[in-house]
Design a protein around this motif. Sequence first.
Motif, PDB file in Angstrom:
ATOM      1  N   ASP A  35       1.887  -1.445   9.804  1.00  0.00           N
ATOM      2  CA  ASP A  35       0.982  -2.001   8.811  1.00  0.00           C
ATOM      3  C   ASP A  35       1.060  -1.116   7.583  1.00  0.00           C
ATOM      4  O   ASP A  35       1.636  -0.030   7.631  1.00  0.00           O
ATOM      5  N   LYS A  37      -1.239  -0.220   3.671  1.00  0.00           N
ATOM      6  CA  LYS A  37      -2.279  -0.571   2.700  1.00  0.00           C
ATOM      7  C   LYS A  37      -1.647  -1.512   1.690  1.00  0.00           C
ATOM      8  O   LYS A  37      -0.465  -1.390   1.382  1.00  0.00           O
ATOM      9  N   ARG A  38      -2.445  -2.435   1.161  1.00  0.00           N
ATOM     10  CA  ARG A  38      -1.805  -3.362   0.242  1.00  0.00           C
ATOM     11  C   ARG A  38      -1.580  -2.712  -1.114  1.00  0.00           C
ATOM     12  O   ARG A  38      -2.285  -1.781  -1.507  1.00  0.00           O
ATOM     13  N   ASP A  40      -1.414  -3.375  -5.091  1.00  0.00           N
ATOM     14  CA  ASP A  40      -1.745  -4.280  -6.202  1.00  0.00           C
ATOM     15  C   ASP A  40      -0.929  -3.838  -7.403  1.00  0.00           C
ATOM     16  O   ASP A  40      -1.063  -2.698  -7.846  1.00  0.00           O
ATOM     17  N   ILE A  55       1.475  -8.777  -5.328  1.00  0.00           N
ATOM     18  CA  ILE A  55       0.686  -8.082  -4.309  1.00  0.00           C
ATOM     19  C   ILE A  55       1.537  -7.996  -3.051  1.00  0.00           C
ATOM     20  O   ILE A  55       2.113  -8.995  -2.607  1.00  0.00           O
ATOM     21  N   SER A  57       1.729  -6.912   0.947  1.00  0.00           N
ATOM     22  CA  SER A  57       0.975  -6.580   2.158  1.00  0.00           C
ATOM     23  C   SER A  57       1.820  -6.932   3.368  1.00  0.00           C
ATOM     24  O   SER A  57       2.867  -7.575   3.237  1.00  0.00           O
TER      25      SER A  57
END
Length: 189
Positions: A35, A37-38, A40, A55, A57
Amino acid sequence: MMRVIILVALSLALLDMAWSAPPTCADALEGVFYDSKRLDANLLARNGTMLGTVILSVVERKESRCFRAVFTVEGNNLSLGKLRAGIITAGEPLPTGKNRFTKRKLATAPLRMKMDICPDRIPRGESDFSCCGLLEFFAFAVFNQGETSVRGYLAPAANTTQKCRIPDEKKPFRYVCTVESFCRILTPD
Ligand SMILES: *[C@@H]1O[C@H](CO)[C@@H](O)[C@H](O)[C@H]1NC(C)=O
Ligand SMILES: *[C@@H]1O[C@H](CO)[C@@H](O)[C@H](O)[C@H]1NC(C)=O
Ligand SMILES: *[C@@H]1O[C@H](CO)[C@@H](O)[C@H](O)[C@H]1NC(C)=O
């Protein structure tokens, strides 16, 4: 005789290309939950005008988890043209040419499009661990603006929590962003 030599040389060159195909994160991330962190980020014209956002993710797909870049138009009278994105493992020499994009698409929707980068499109170095850690993200888009087009370069959004930097001093309008991925080996229950 000459033809035979050329053919032999040609097939040796092709074999060499197949052997030196760079390894990807597909093997390293098999059976691994990962995984991140997204991220931006914005897509800005060279003069800093906002054209769109991107974005990044991690999403779950049928075959594996993948990074998903969502490109969205923000400016007036603009539509998406070409989309480019790439992820490579940190610590490799940063590609500066077109090879920094491991995924390419022609837009089929005007205002918003997604592009998935799965582990088999993430080149890596010798170490498997390089896929669970810092990854470098590149993105670029060409926007259509009436009869002309305008290039949109990756730049961090004001609120981004990821680290972005300018890899090429000669191109101060172009960023690369470092995305941290977290891995956990899946153990059968
Ligand atoms: C910046 O570039 C965009 C795209 O080429 C253009 O539409 C806009 O007018 C420019 N803005 C300024 C302030 O130069
Ligand atoms: C958008 O395009 C329309 C029609 O071509 C034009 O009238 C309008 O001024 C444009 N708006 C901007 C912000 O460029
Ligand atoms: C950053 O701002 C954008 C636009 O306002 C918003 O959609 C996004 O959720 C924000 N991200 C974070 C990490 O706060």
